[in-house]
Design a protein around this motif. Structure first.
Motif, PDB file in Angstrom:
ATOM      1  N   ALA A  53       3.458   3.785 -11.922  1.00  0.00           N
ATOM      2  CA  ALA A  53       4.476   4.830 -11.860  1.00  0.00           C
ATOM      3  C   ALA A  53       4.673   5.472 -13.231  1.00  0.00           C
ATOM      4  O   ALA A  53       4.836   6.695 -13.341  1.00  0.00           O
ATOM      5  CB  ALA A  53       5.787   4.248 -11.341  1.00  0.00           C
ATOM      6  N   ALA A  54       4.631   4.649 -14.273  1.00  0.00           N
ATOM      7  CA  ALA A  54       4.804   5.184 -15.629  1.00  0.00           C
ATOM      8  C   ALA A  54       3.676   6.167 -15.932  1.00  0.00           C
ATOM      9  O   ALA A  54       3.888   7.205 -16.566  1.00  0.00           O
ATOM     10  CB  ALA A  54       4.820   4.043 -16.639  1.00  0.00           C
ATOM     11  N   LYS A  55       2.474   5.847 -15.450  1.00  0.00           N
ATOM     12  CA  LYS A  55       1.302   6.716 -15.688  1.00  0.00           C
ATOM     13  C   LYS A  55       1.403   8.025 -14.910  1.00  0.00           C
ATOM     14  O   LYS A  55       1.062   9.090 -15.405  1.00  0.00           O
ATOM     15  CB  LYS A  55       0.031   5.980 -15.255  1.00  0.00           C
ATOM     16  CG  LYS A  55      -0.723   5.396 -16.412  1.00  0.00           C
ATOM     17  CD  LYS A  55      -2.141   5.049 -15.987  1.00  0.00           C
ATOM     18  CE  LYS A  55      -2.532   3.753 -16.681  1.00  0.00           C
ATOM     19  NZ  LYS A  55      -3.273   2.856 -15.855  1.00  0.00           N
ATOM     20  N   THR A  56       1.824   7.926 -13.657  1.00  0.00           N
ATOM     21  CA  THR A  56       1.849   9.124 -12.807  1.00  0.00           C
ATOM     22  C   THR A  56       3.110   9.958 -13.028  1.00  0.00           C
ATOM     23  O   THR A  56       3.231  11.046 -12.476  1.00  0.00           O
ATOM     24  CB  THR A  56       1.773   8.757 -11.312  1.00  0.00           C
ATOM     25  OG1 THR A  56       2.875   7.889 -11.004  1.00  0.00           O
ATOM     26  CG2 THR A  56       0.481   8.056 -10.953  1.00  0.00           C
ATOM     27  N   GLY A  57       4.067   9.435 -13.791  1.00  0.00           N
ATOM     28  CA  GLY A  57       5.299  10.183 -14.035  1.00  0.00           C
ATOM     29  C   GLY A  57       6.293  10.092 -12.886  1.00  0.00           C
ATOM     30  O   GLY A  57       7.149  10.963 -12.724  1.00  0.00           O
ATOM     31  N   CYS A  58       6.156   9.045 -12.081  1.00  0.00           N
ATOM     32  CA  CYS A  58       7.106   8.840 -10.991  1.00  0.00           C
ATOM     33  C   CYS A  58       8.269   7.998 -11.518  1.00  0.00           C
ATOM     34  O   CYS A  58       8.063   6.895 -12.014  1.00  0.00           O
ATOM     35  CB  CYS A  58       6.395   8.127  -9.834  1.00  0.00           C
ATOM     36  SG  CYS A  58       7.504   7.499  -8.578  1.00  0.00           S
ATOM     37  N   GLU A  68       0.835  -1.207   0.000  1.00  0.00           N
ATOM     38  CA  GLU A  68       0.000   0.000   0.000  1.00  0.00           C
ATOM     39  C   GLU A  68       0.863   1.247   0.000  1.00  0.00           C
ATOM     40  O   GLU A  68       0.535   2.265  -0.598  1.00  0.00           O
ATOM     41  CB  GLU A  68      -0.911   0.005   1.223  1.00  0.00           C
ATOM     42  CG  GLU A  68      -2.018  -1.012   1.109  1.00  0.00           C
ATOM     43  CD  GLU A  68      -2.991  -0.906   2.268  1.00  0.00           C
ATOM     44  OE1 GLU A  68      -3.705   0.106   2.354  1.00  0.00           O
ATOM     45  OE2 GLU A  68      -3.020  -1.838   3.092  1.00  0.00           O
ATOM     46  N   LEU A  69       1.981   1.120   0.703  1.00  0.00           N
ATOM     47  CA  LEU A  69       2.912   2.239   0.790  1.00  0.00           C
ATOM     48  C   LEU A  69       3.480   2.585  -0.594  1.00  0.00           C
ATOM     49  O   LEU A  69       3.475   3.738  -1.018  1.00  0.00           O
ATOM     50  CB  LEU A  69       4.005   1.777   1.744  1.00  0.00           C
ATOM     51  CG  LEU A  69       5.065   2.707   2.235  1.00  0.00           C
ATOM     52  CD1 LEU A  69       5.460   2.263   3.624  1.00  0.00           C
ATOM     53  CD2 LEU A  69       6.258   2.633   1.353  1.00  0.00           C
ATOM     54  N   LEU A  70       3.911   1.561  -1.329  1.00  0.00           N
ATOM     55  CA  LEU A  70       4.453   1.794  -2.669  1.00  0.00           C
ATOM     56  C   LEU A  70       3.377   2.369  -3.580  1.00  0.00           C
ATOM     57  O   LEU A  70       3.624   3.305  -4.339  1.00  0.00           O
ATOM     58  CB  LEU A  70       4.997   0.476  -3.253  1.00  0.00           C
ATOM     59  CG  LEU A  70       6.256  -0.083  -2.574  1.00  0.00           C
ATOM     60  CD1 LEU A  70       6.493  -1.531  -2.975  1.00  0.00           C
ATOM     61  CD2 LEU A  70       7.476   0.759  -2.918  1.00  0.00           C
ATOM     62  N   GLY A  71       2.168   1.814  -3.463  1.00  0.00           N
ATOM     63  CA  GLY A  71       1.052   2.278  -4.291  1.00  0.00           C
ATOM     64  C   GLY A  71       0.750   3.748  -4.050  1.00  0.00           C
ATOM     65  O   GLY A  71       0.467   4.501  -4.986  1.00  0.00           O
ATOM     66  N   ASN A  72       0.806   4.169  -2.796  1.00  0.00           N
ATOM     67  CA  ASN A  72       0.536   5.571  -2.468  1.00  0.00           C
ATOM     68  C   ASN A  72       1.679   6.470  -2.923  1.00  0.00           C
ATOM     69  O   ASN A  72       1.456   7.543  -3.477  1.00  0.00           O
ATOM     70  CB  ASN A  72       0.318   5.713  -0.957  1.00  0.00           C
ATOM     71  CG  ASN A  72      -0.049   7.128  -0.549  1.00  0.00           C
ATOM     72  OD1 ASN A  72      -0.856   7.787  -1.210  1.00  0.00           O
ATOM     73  ND2 ASN A  72       0.559   7.625   0.509  1.00  0.00           N
ATOM     74  N   LEU A  73       2.912   6.016  -2.707  1.00  0.00           N
ATOM     75  CA  LEU A  73       4.064   6.858  -3.033  1.00  0.00           C
ATOM     76  C   LEU A  73       4.173   7.154  -4.525  1.00  0.00           C
ATOM     77  O   LEU A  73       4.497   8.275  -4.906  1.00  0.00           O
ATOM     78  CB  LEU A  73       5.357   6.222  -2.521  1.00  0.00           C
ATOM     79  CG  LEU A  73       5.536   6.245  -1.003  1.00  0.00           C
ATOM     80  CD1 LEU A  73       6.839   5.558  -0.617  1.00  0.00           C
ATOM     81  CD2 LEU A  73       5.509   7.659  -0.441  1.00  0.00           C
ATOM     82  N   VAL A  74       3.901   6.164  -5.375  1.00  0.00           N
ATOM     83  CA  VAL A  74       4.045   6.443  -6.818  1.00  0.00           C
ATOM     84  C   VAL A  74       3.070   7.531  -7.282  1.00  0.00           C
ATOM     85  O   VAL A  74       3.289   8.159  -8.306  1.00  0.00           O
ATOM     86  CB  VAL A  74       3.900   5.187  -7.725  1.00  0.00           C
ATOM     87  CG1 VAL A  74       5.052   4.235  -7.516  1.00  0.00           C
ATOM     88  CG2 VAL A  74       2.587   4.495  -7.512  1.00  0.00           C
ATOM     89  N   GLU A  75       2.033   7.758  -6.491  1.00  0.00           N
ATOM     90  CA  GLU A  75       1.104   8.841  -6.848  1.00  0.00           C
ATOM     91  C   GLU A  75       1.586  10.194  -6.333  1.00  0.00           C
ATOM     92  O   GLU A  75       1.154  11.236  -6.796  1.00  0.00           O
ATOM     93  CB  GLU A  75      -0.278   8.575  -6.215  1.00  0.00           C
ATOM     94  CG  GLU A  75      -1.036   7.502  -6.930  1.00  0.00           C
ATOM     95  CD  GLU A  75      -2.390   7.248  -6.297  1.00  0.00           C
ATOM     96  OE1 GLU A  75      -2.780   8.004  -5.383  1.00  0.00           O
ATOM     97  OE2 GLU A  75      -3.033   6.280  -6.722  1.00  0.00           O
ATOM     98  N   LYS A  76       2.456  10.171  -5.337  1.00  0.00           N
ATOM     99  CA  LYS A  76       2.788  11.437  -4.666  1.00  0.00           C
ATOM    100  C   LYS A  76       4.204  11.940  -4.906  1.00  0.00           C
ATOM    101  O   LYS A  76       4.462  13.131  -4.770  1.00  0.00           O
ATOM    102  CB  LYS A  76       2.598  11.257  -3.155  1.00  0.00           C
ATOM    103  CG  LYS A  76       1.161  10.907  -2.785  1.00  0.00           C
ATOM    104  CD  LYS A  76       0.736  11.587  -1.502  1.00  0.00           C
ATOM    105  CE  LYS A  76      -0.757  11.408  -1.270  1.00  0.00           C
ATOM    106  NZ  LYS A  76      -1.035  10.640  -0.082  1.00  0.00           N
ATOM    107  N   VAL A  77       5.156  11.038  -5.181  1.00  0.00           N
ATOM    108  CA  VAL A  77       6.545  11.485  -5.254  1.00  0.00           C
ATOM    109  C   VAL A  77       7.042  11.510  -6.697  1.00  0.00           C
ATOM    110  O   VAL A  77       6.450  10.890  -7.579  1.00  0.00           O
ATOM    111  CB  VAL A  77       7.484  10.611  -4.369  1.00  0.00           C
ATOM    112  CG1 VAL A  77       6.981  10.555  -2.938  1.00  0.00           C
ATOM    113  CG2 VAL A  77       7.615   9.195  -4.936  1.00  0.00           C
TER     114      VAL A  77
END
Ligand code: AMP
Length: 396
Positions: free
Chosen positions: A251-256, A201-210
Protein backbone atom coordinates in the motif's frame (compact mmCIF):
# COMPACT_ATOMS: atom_id res chain seq x y z
CA UNK A 1 -20.38 -2.63 -20.77
CA UNK A 2 -18.13 -4.91 -22.88
CA UNK A 3 -20.60 -7.78 -23.09
CA UNK A 4 -23.76 -8.11 -25.15
CA UNK A 5 -27.03 -7.47 -23.35
CA UNK A 6 -30.61 -8.30 -24.29
CA UNK A 7 -30.66 -5.00 -26.21
CA UNK A 8 -28.31 -6.40 -28.85
CA UNK A 9 -30.16 -9.67 -29.41
CA UNK A 10 -32.88 -10.54 -31.90
CA UNK A 11 -35.11 -12.80 -29.84
CA UNK A 12 -38.22 -12.99 -32.00
CA UNK A 13 -39.47 -16.56 -32.17
CA UNK A 14 -36.31 -17.83 -30.44
CA UNK A 15 -36.04 -20.16 -27.49
CA UNK A 16 -33.82 -18.42 -24.96
CA UNK A 17 -32.06 -20.49 -22.30
CA UNK A 18 -31.77 -18.21 -19.29
CA UNK A 19 -29.41 -19.15 -16.45
CA UNK A 20 -30.90 -17.69 -13.29
CA UNK A 21 -30.07 -17.96 -9.59
CA UNK A 22 -33.21 -18.82 -7.66
CA UNK A 23 -31.41 -20.74 -4.93
CA UNK A 24 -33.83 -19.29 -2.37
CA UNK A 25 -34.27 -20.16 1.31
CA UNK A 26 -37.02 -22.71 1.92
CA UNK A 27 -38.68 -23.46 5.26
CA UNK A 28 -41.12 -26.36 5.66
CA UNK A 29 -41.40 -26.75 1.91
CA UNK A 30 -42.23 -23.07 1.31
CA UNK A 31 -40.01 -20.32 -0.10
CA UNK A 32 -39.37 -18.01 2.87
CA UNK A 33 -37.69 -15.18 0.94
CA UNK A 34 -38.53 -14.76 -2.75
CA UNK A 35 -36.14 -11.84 -3.38
CA UNK A 36 -33.99 -13.80 -5.82
CA UNK A 37 -37.08 -14.88 -7.77
CA UNK A 38 -38.47 -11.34 -7.90
CA UNK A 39 -35.15 -9.98 -9.17
CA UNK A 40 -35.10 -12.12 -12.32
CA UNK A 41 -38.57 -11.00 -13.42
CA UNK A 42 -37.38 -8.00 -15.51
CA UNK A 43 -35.16 -10.28 -17.62
CA UNK A 44 -37.85 -12.88 -18.22
CA UNK A 45 -40.50 -10.25 -19.02
CA UNK A 46 -38.09 -8.44 -21.35
CA UNK A 47 -37.41 -11.64 -23.29
CA UNK A 48 -41.15 -12.23 -23.62
CA UNK A 49 -41.69 -8.63 -24.75
CA UNK A 50 -39.08 -9.14 -27.47
CA UNK A 51 -40.91 -12.21 -28.74
CA UNK A 52 -38.58 -14.78 -27.17
CA UNK A 53 -39.52 -17.92 -25.25
CA UNK A 54 -37.57 -18.22 -22.03
CA UNK A 55 -36.49 -21.57 -20.58
CA UNK A 56 -35.17 -20.97 -17.08
CA UNK A 57 -32.20 -23.06 -15.99
CA UNK A 58 -31.12 -22.97 -12.35
CA UNK A 59 -29.57 -24.93 -9.50
CA UNK A 60 -30.95 -25.52 -6.05
CA UNK A 61 -28.81 -26.74 -3.16
CA UNK A 62 -26.06 -29.29 -3.66
CA UNK A 63 -27.54 -32.56 -4.93
CA UNK A 64 -24.12 -33.51 -6.35
CA UNK A 65 -25.24 -34.84 -9.71
CA UNK A 66 -28.10 -36.99 -8.44
CA UNK A 67 -31.86 -36.56 -8.23
CA UNK A 68 -32.60 -35.51 -4.65
CA UNK A 69 -36.32 -35.06 -4.34
CA UNK A 70 -36.31 -32.44 -1.60
CA UNK A 71 -34.03 -30.28 -3.75
CA UNK A 72 -36.61 -29.87 -6.48
CA UNK A 73 -37.04 -26.47 -8.07
CA UNK A 74 -40.78 -27.10 -8.19
CA UNK A 75 -40.89 -25.23 -4.88
CA UNK A 76 -40.10 -22.04 -6.85
CA UNK A 77 -42.91 -22.45 -9.36
CA UNK A 78 -45.70 -20.57 -7.56
CA UNK A 79 -43.50 -17.66 -6.39
CA UNK A 80 -42.15 -17.43 -9.94
CA UNK A 81 -45.65 -17.30 -11.44
CA UNK A 82 -46.50 -14.58 -8.90
CA UNK A 83 -43.38 -12.56 -9.79
CA UNK A 84 -44.07 -12.82 -13.53
CA UNK A 85 -47.84 -12.45 -13.34
CA UNK A 86 -48.31 -15.41 -15.70
CA UNK A 87 -48.24 -19.17 -15.75
CA UNK A 88 -45.01 -21.15 -16.02
CA UNK A 89 -44.66 -24.77 -17.11
CA UNK A 90 -42.38 -26.87 -14.90
CA UNK A 91 -40.37 -29.51 -16.75
CA UNK A 92 -38.58 -32.34 -14.96
CA UNK A 93 -36.36 -33.72 -17.69
CA UNK A 94 -34.32 -32.53 -20.64
CA UNK A 95 -36.10 -35.15 -22.78
CA UNK A 96 -39.36 -33.31 -22.25
CA UNK A 97 -37.92 -30.26 -24.00
CA UNK A 98 -36.13 -32.36 -26.61
CA UNK A 99 -39.43 -34.00 -27.56
CA UNK A 100 -41.96 -31.33 -26.69
CA UNK A 101 -45.70 -31.88 -26.54
CA UNK A 102 -48.04 -29.33 -28.13
CA UNK A 103 -48.70 -27.96 -24.66
CA UNK A 104 -45.00 -27.38 -24.07
CA UNK A 105 -44.57 -25.78 -27.48
CA UNK A 106 -47.34 -23.37 -26.59
CA UNK A 107 -45.84 -22.49 -23.19
CA UNK A 108 -44.52 -18.96 -22.77
CA UNK A 109 -42.14 -19.66 -19.90
CA UNK A 110 -40.58 -22.99 -18.94
CA UNK A 111 -38.79 -23.72 -15.67
CA UNK A 112 -36.41 -26.66 -15.87
CA UNK A 113 -35.79 -28.93 -12.87
CA UNK A 114 -32.60 -28.46 -10.78
CA UNK A 115 -29.73 -28.56 -13.26
CA UNK A 116 -27.41 -30.01 -10.60
CA UNK A 117 -29.39 -33.27 -10.71
CA UNK A 118 -27.16 -33.93 -13.76
CA UNK A 119 -23.59 -35.07 -13.10
CA UNK A 120 -22.34 -33.18 -16.17
CA UNK A 121 -23.35 -29.78 -14.79
CA UNK A 122 -20.71 -29.15 -12.13
CA UNK A 123 -18.08 -31.03 -14.17
CA UNK A 124 -18.73 -28.65 -17.06
CA UNK A 125 -18.88 -31.76 -19.22
CA UNK A 126 -18.74 -30.69 -22.90
CA UNK A 127 -21.29 -33.32 -23.95
CA UNK A 128 -23.74 -32.17 -21.33
CA UNK A 129 -23.17 -28.52 -22.27
CA UNK A 130 -23.87 -29.43 -25.92
CA UNK A 131 -27.06 -31.23 -24.92
CA UNK A 132 -28.18 -28.17 -22.98
CA UNK A 133 -27.27 -25.83 -25.84
CA UNK A 134 -29.39 -27.90 -28.24
CA UNK A 135 -32.46 -27.01 -26.18
CA UNK A 136 -32.41 -23.37 -27.31
CA UNK A 137 -31.27 -20.79 -29.86
CA UNK A 138 -29.81 -18.16 -27.55
CA UNK A 139 -28.17 -18.20 -24.11
CA UNK A 140 -28.73 -15.43 -21.59
CA UNK A 141 -26.86 -15.47 -18.27
CA UNK A 142 -28.65 -13.62 -15.49
CA UNK A 143 -26.90 -15.37 -12.61
CA UNK A 144 -23.91 -13.24 -11.64
CA UNK A 145 -23.89 -14.97 -8.26
CA UNK A 146 -23.17 -18.32 -9.96
CA UNK A 147 -20.72 -16.91 -12.52
CA UNK A 148 -17.59 -17.68 -10.48
CA UNK A 149 -18.18 -21.38 -11.15
CA UNK A 150 -17.33 -22.80 -14.58
CA UNK A 151 -20.26 -25.19 -14.90
CA UNK A 152 -22.06 -26.42 -18.01
CA UNK A 153 -24.99 -24.04 -17.56
CA UNK A 154 -22.83 -21.05 -16.63
CA UNK A 155 -19.79 -21.43 -18.88
CA UNK A 156 -19.80 -24.39 -21.26
CA UNK A 157 -23.10 -23.48 -22.88
CA UNK A 158 -22.09 -19.85 -23.40
CA UNK A 159 -19.38 -21.03 -25.77
CA UNK A 160 -21.90 -22.92 -27.92
CA UNK A 161 -24.73 -20.43 -28.43
CA UNK A 162 -24.99 -16.72 -29.21
CA UNK A 163 -24.91 -15.29 -25.68
CA UNK A 164 -25.66 -12.19 -23.67
CA UNK A 165 -26.09 -10.87 -20.12
CA UNK A 166 -29.55 -10.62 -18.60
CA UNK A 167 -30.78 -7.45 -16.88
CA UNK A 168 -29.66 -8.47 -13.40
CA UNK A 169 -26.22 -9.54 -14.62
CA UNK A 170 -26.01 -6.28 -16.60
CA UNK A 171 -26.83 -4.18 -13.51
CA UNK A 172 -24.29 -6.09 -11.44
CA UNK A 173 -21.53 -5.74 -14.03
CA UNK A 174 -22.22 -2.04 -14.49
CA UNK A 175 -22.14 -1.42 -10.72
CA UNK A 176 -18.89 -3.33 -10.29
CA UNK A 177 -17.33 -1.62 -13.28
CA UNK A 178 -18.30 1.76 -11.79
CA UNK A 179 -16.72 0.79 -8.46
CA UNK A 180 -13.53 -0.98 -9.49
CA UNK A 181 -13.12 -0.89 -13.28
CA UNK A 182 -13.20 2.78 -14.20
CA UNK A 183 -14.30 4.50 -10.99
CA UNK A 184 -14.63 8.16 -10.18
CA UNK A 185 -11.82 9.00 -7.76
CA UNK A 186 -11.07 9.13 -4.91
CA UNK A 187 -12.15 5.53 -4.35
CA UNK A 188 -12.46 4.18 -0.83
CA UNK A 189 -12.80 0.52 0.07
CA UNK A 190 -14.07 -0.75 3.40
CA UNK A 191 -12.96 -4.27 4.22
CA UNK A 192 -14.04 -5.78 7.48
CA UNK A 193 -15.11 -9.14 8.81
CA UNK A 194 -13.49 -11.83 10.81
CA UNK A 195 -10.25 -12.90 9.20
CA UNK A 196 -7.43 -11.67 7.00
CA UNK A 197 -6.81 -15.20 5.73
CA UNK A 198 -10.14 -15.35 3.86
CA UNK A 199 -9.65 -11.96 2.22
CA UNK A 200 -5.97 -11.95 1.33
CA UNK A 201 -6.32 -11.75 -2.45
CA UNK A 202 -9.00 -9.16 -2.07
CA UNK A 203 -6.80 -6.89 0.06
CA UNK A 204 -3.88 -7.42 -2.32
CA UNK A 205 -5.99 -6.35 -5.30
CA UNK A 206 -7.62 -3.40 -3.55
CA UNK A 207 -4.37 -1.72 -2.47
CA UNK A 208 -3.50 -1.53 -6.16
CA UNK A 209 -6.82 -0.02 -7.19
CA UNK A 210 -8.22 2.20 -4.45
CA UNK A 211 -7.04 5.45 -2.87
CA UNK A 212 -8.16 4.64 0.67
CA UNK A 213 -8.54 1.28 2.36
CA UNK A 214 -10.42 1.20 5.64
CA UNK A 215 -9.74 -2.02 7.53
CA UNK A 216 -12.12 -3.00 10.30
CA UNK A 217 -13.56 -5.95 12.17
CA UNK A 218 -11.52 -8.85 13.45
CA UNK A 219 -9.05 -8.50 10.60
CA UNK A 220 -8.02 -5.05 11.83
CA UNK A 221 -6.74 -6.75 15.00
CA UNK A 222 -4.36 -8.82 12.90
CA UNK A 223 -3.03 -5.63 11.31
CA UNK A 224 -2.66 -3.93 14.70
CA UNK A 225 -0.82 -6.98 16.04
CA UNK A 226 1.43 -6.97 12.97
CA UNK A 227 2.43 -3.43 13.95
CA UNK A 228 3.54 -4.73 17.35
CA UNK A 229 0.37 -3.68 19.22
CA UNK A 230 -0.97 -5.96 21.96
CA UNK A 231 -4.59 -6.89 21.16
CA UNK A 232 -5.28 -8.91 24.35
CA UNK A 233 -7.91 -11.64 23.90
CA UNK A 234 -9.12 -10.24 20.54
CA UNK A 235 -9.81 -12.42 17.54
CA UNK A 236 -6.45 -12.23 15.78
CA UNK A 237 -4.48 -14.35 13.32
CA UNK A 238 -1.00 -13.89 14.73
CA UNK A 239 0.51 -16.16 12.07
CA UNK A 240 -0.74 -13.74 9.39
CA UNK A 241 1.44 -10.90 10.69
CA UNK A 242 4.01 -11.16 7.85
CA UNK A 243 1.18 -11.12 5.30
CA UNK A 244 -0.38 -8.06 6.90
CA UNK A 245 3.03 -6.37 6.83
CA UNK A 246 3.38 -7.20 3.12
CA UNK A 247 -0.02 -5.62 2.42
CA UNK A 248 0.98 -2.47 4.34
CA UNK A 249 4.26 -2.29 2.40
CA UNK A 250 2.47 -2.76 -0.92
CA UNK A 251 0.00 0.00 0.00
CA UNK A 252 2.86 2.37 0.80
CA UNK A 253 4.26 1.70 -2.69
CA UNK A 254 0.98 2.14 -4.55
CA UNK A 255 0.00 5.24 -2.56
CA UNK A 256 -3.07 3.64 -1.04
CA UNK A 257 -3.83 5.17 2.38
CA UNK A 258 -4.60 2.46 4.92
CA UNK A 259 -6.90 3.40 7.79
CA UNK A 260 -6.80 1.14 10.84
CA UNK A 261 -8.91 1.92 13.92
CA UNK A 262 -7.35 4.64 16.10
CA UNK A 263 -9.65 3.77 18.99
CA UNK A 264 -11.61 0.62 19.75
CA UNK A 265 -14.47 -0.73 21.86
CA UNK A 266 -13.28 -3.51 24.15
CA UNK A 267 -15.25 -6.02 26.24
CA UNK A 268 -14.42 -9.00 28.42
CA UNK A 269 -16.72 -11.35 26.51
CA UNK A 270 -18.34 -11.81 23.10
CA UNK A 271 -21.91 -11.26 24.30
CA UNK A 272 -24.75 -8.82 23.69
CA UNK A 273 -24.69 -5.99 26.20
CA UNK A 274 -21.30 -7.09 27.57
CA UNK A 275 -19.70 -4.40 29.70
CA UNK A 276 -17.45 -2.39 27.42
CA UNK A 277 -15.32 0.71 27.13
CA UNK A 278 -13.53 2.78 24.53
CA UNK A 279 -9.73 2.74 24.59
CA UNK A 280 -6.97 3.79 22.23
CA UNK A 281 -6.19 1.16 19.57
CA UNK A 282 -2.89 0.39 21.32
CA UNK A 283 -4.46 0.08 24.76
CA UNK A 284 -6.53 -3.09 24.71
CA UNK A 285 -6.24 -4.63 28.20
CA UNK A 286 -4.68 -8.10 28.30
CA UNK A 287 -7.94 -9.77 29.44
CA UNK A 288 -10.30 -7.98 27.04
CA UNK A 289 -11.16 -8.19 23.34
CA UNK A 290 -11.72 -5.61 20.62
CA UNK A 291 -15.27 -5.92 19.26
CA UNK A 292 -15.79 -2.64 17.41
CA UNK A 293 -14.13 0.53 16.15
CA UNK A 294 -14.41 3.56 18.46
CA UNK A 295 -15.89 7.06 17.96
CA UNK A 296 -12.67 8.69 16.71
CA UNK A 297 -12.31 5.94 14.10
CA UNK A 298 -15.92 6.52 13.04
CA UNK A 299 -15.15 10.22 12.59
CA UNK A 300 -12.17 9.42 10.36
CA UNK A 301 -14.23 6.99 8.31
CA UNK A 302 -16.97 9.59 7.80
CA UNK A 303 -14.37 12.15 6.71
CA UNK A 304 -12.83 9.75 4.20
CA UNK A 305 -16.34 9.06 2.83
CA UNK A 306 -17.05 12.82 2.61
CA UNK A 307 -14.05 13.30 0.34
CA UNK A 308 -14.58 10.18 -1.76
CA UNK A 309 -16.56 9.78 -4.97
CA UNK A 310 -16.79 5.98 -4.94
CA UNK A 311 -17.12 3.44 -2.15
CA UNK A 312 -16.84 -0.33 -2.30
CA UNK A 313 -17.64 -2.23 0.89
CA UNK A 314 -17.29 -5.80 2.08
CA UNK A 315 -17.39 -6.93 5.68
CA UNK A 316 -18.66 -5.39 8.93
CA UNK A 317 -16.48 -3.06 11.05
CA UNK A 318 -17.23 -4.94 14.25
CA UNK A 319 -19.21 -7.80 15.74
CA UNK A 320 -22.36 -6.30 14.20
CA UNK A 321 -24.71 -9.11 15.22
CA UNK A 322 -24.50 -8.14 18.89
CA UNK A 323 -25.28 -4.75 20.38
CA UNK A 324 -23.66 -2.36 21.03
CA UNK A 325 -20.83 -3.70 18.85
CA UNK A 326 -22.78 -2.79 15.70
CA UNK A 327 -22.22 0.93 16.36
CA UNK A 328 -19.34 1.59 13.95
CA UNK A 329 -20.90 -0.49 11.17
CA UNK A 330 -24.23 1.32 11.60
CA UNK A 331 -22.62 4.76 11.73
CA UNK A 332 -20.45 4.18 8.66
CA UNK A 333 -23.39 2.69 6.78
CA UNK A 334 -25.54 5.70 7.66
CA UNK A 335 -22.82 8.11 6.49
CA UNK A 336 -22.47 6.26 3.18
CA UNK A 337 -26.24 6.14 2.76
CA UNK A 338 -26.60 9.88 3.35
CA UNK A 339 -23.87 10.75 0.82
CA UNK A 340 -25.31 8.31 -1.72
CA UNK A 341 -28.80 9.78 -1.45
CA UNK A 342 -27.31 13.27 -1.86
CA UNK A 343 -25.71 12.08 -5.11
CA UNK A 344 -22.20 12.65 -3.77
CA UNK A 345 -21.07 9.04 -3.54
CA UNK A 346 -21.38 5.94 -5.71
CA UNK A 347 -21.67 3.15 -3.15
CA UNK A 348 -21.42 -0.53 -3.95
CA UNK A 349 -21.52 -3.24 -1.32
CA UNK A 350 -21.70 -7.01 -1.36
CA UNK A 351 -21.13 -10.30 0.42
CA UNK A 352 -23.49 -12.24 2.69
CA UNK A 353 -22.67 -10.62 6.05
CA UNK A 354 -22.35 -7.19 4.50
CA UNK A 355 -25.87 -7.29 3.07
CA UNK A 356 -27.16 -8.42 6.49
CA UNK A 357 -25.21 -5.65 8.24
CA UNK A 358 -26.45 -2.93 5.85
CA UNK A 359 -30.02 -4.18 6.13
CA UNK A 360 -29.74 -4.14 9.91
CA UNK A 361 -28.40 -0.58 9.72
CA UNK A 362 -31.37 0.36 7.50
CA UNK A 363 -28.91 1.65 4.89
CA UNK A 364 -29.05 -0.94 2.10
CA UNK A 365 -31.84 0.79 0.15
CA UNK A 366 -29.86 4.02 -0.06
CA UNK A 367 -26.71 2.40 -1.47
CA UNK A 368 -26.20 2.75 -5.21
CA UNK A 369 -25.96 -1.04 -5.55
CA UNK A 370 -26.00 -3.90 -3.10
CA UNK A 371 -24.93 -7.22 -4.54
CA UNK A 372 -26.46 -10.34 -3.06
CA UNK A 373 -23.77 -12.46 -4.71
CA UNK A 374 -21.38 -13.86 -2.10
CA UNK A 375 -18.45 -15.74 -3.62
CA UNK A 376 -18.79 -14.12 -7.05
CA UNK A 377 -18.71 -10.61 -5.57
CA UNK A 378 -15.59 -11.43 -3.53
CA UNK A 379 -13.83 -12.95 -6.55
CA UNK A 380 -14.62 -9.82 -8.55
CA UNK A 381 -13.13 -7.72 -5.71
CA UNK A 382 -10.07 -9.96 -5.94
CA UNK A 383 -9.67 -8.76 -9.52
CA UNK A 384 -10.71 -12.01 -11.18
CA UNK A 385 -12.74 -12.17 -14.36
CA UNK A 386 -15.43 -14.74 -13.60
CA UNK A 387 -15.68 -17.69 -16.03
CA UNK A 388 -19.43 -17.22 -16.51
CA UNK A 389 -18.86 -13.59 -17.48
CA UNK A 390 -15.75 -14.19 -19.59
CA UNK A 391 -17.63 -16.71 -21.75
CA UNK A 392 -20.34 -14.22 -22.82
CA UNK A 393 -20.26 -12.67 -26.29
CA UNK A 394 -18.61 -9.26 -26.46
CA UNK A 395 -20.62 -6.33 -27.73
CA UNK A 396 -19.71 -5.23 -31.25
P1 AMP B 1 -16.83 -12.12 7.30
O1 AMP B 1 -17.73 -13.28 7.03
O2 AMP B 1 -15.39 -12.42 7.11
O3 AMP B 1 -17.28 -10.86 6.60
O4 AMP B 1 -16.93 -11.84 8.86
C1 AMP B 1 -18.10 -11.40 9.48
C2 AMP B 1 -18.02 -11.74 10.94
O5 AMP B 1 -16.95 -11.07 11.53
C3 AMP B 1 -19.24 -11.33 11.69
O6 AMP B 1 -19.86 -12.48 12.20
C4 AMP B 1 -18.71 -10.46 12.81
O7 AMP B 1 -19.33 -10.71 14.06
C5 AMP B 1 -17.27 -10.86 12.88
N1 AMP B 1 -16.46 -9.81 13.49
C6 AMP B 1 -16.29 -8.55 13.08
N2 AMP B 1 -15.50 -7.87 13.91
C7 AMP B 1 -15.13 -8.71 14.90
C8 AMP B 1 -14.30 -8.60 16.04
N3 AMP B 1 -13.68 -7.46 16.34
N4 AMP B 1 -14.15 -9.68 16.82
C9 AMP B 1 -14.78 -10.85 16.52
N5 AMP B 1 -15.55 -11.02 15.45
C10 AMP B 1 -15.74 -9.96 14.63
Amino acid sequence: MPWKTLDEMDLKGKRVLVRVDINVPVENGVVSDATRIDRIAPTVLDILAKGGKPVLVAHFGRPKGKVVLDMTLRVCLKPLERALGRSVVFVETLEAIEHPTDELNAADVILLENIRFHAGEEKNDPEFAARLAALGDIYCNDAFSAAHRAHASTEGIARLLPSCAGRLMEAELKALEAALGAPQRPVVAVVGGAKVSTKLELLGNLVEKVDHLIIGGGMANTFLAAKGINVGKSLCEHDMAPTAQDILAKAAKTGCAIHLPVDVVVASEFKAGAENKVVGAAECPEDMMILDAGPESIKTISQVFENAKTLIWNGPLGAFEIEPFDTATNAAAAAAARLSVAGKLISVAGGGDTVAALNKAGAAEAFTYVSTAGGAFLEWMEGKLLPGVAALDLAA
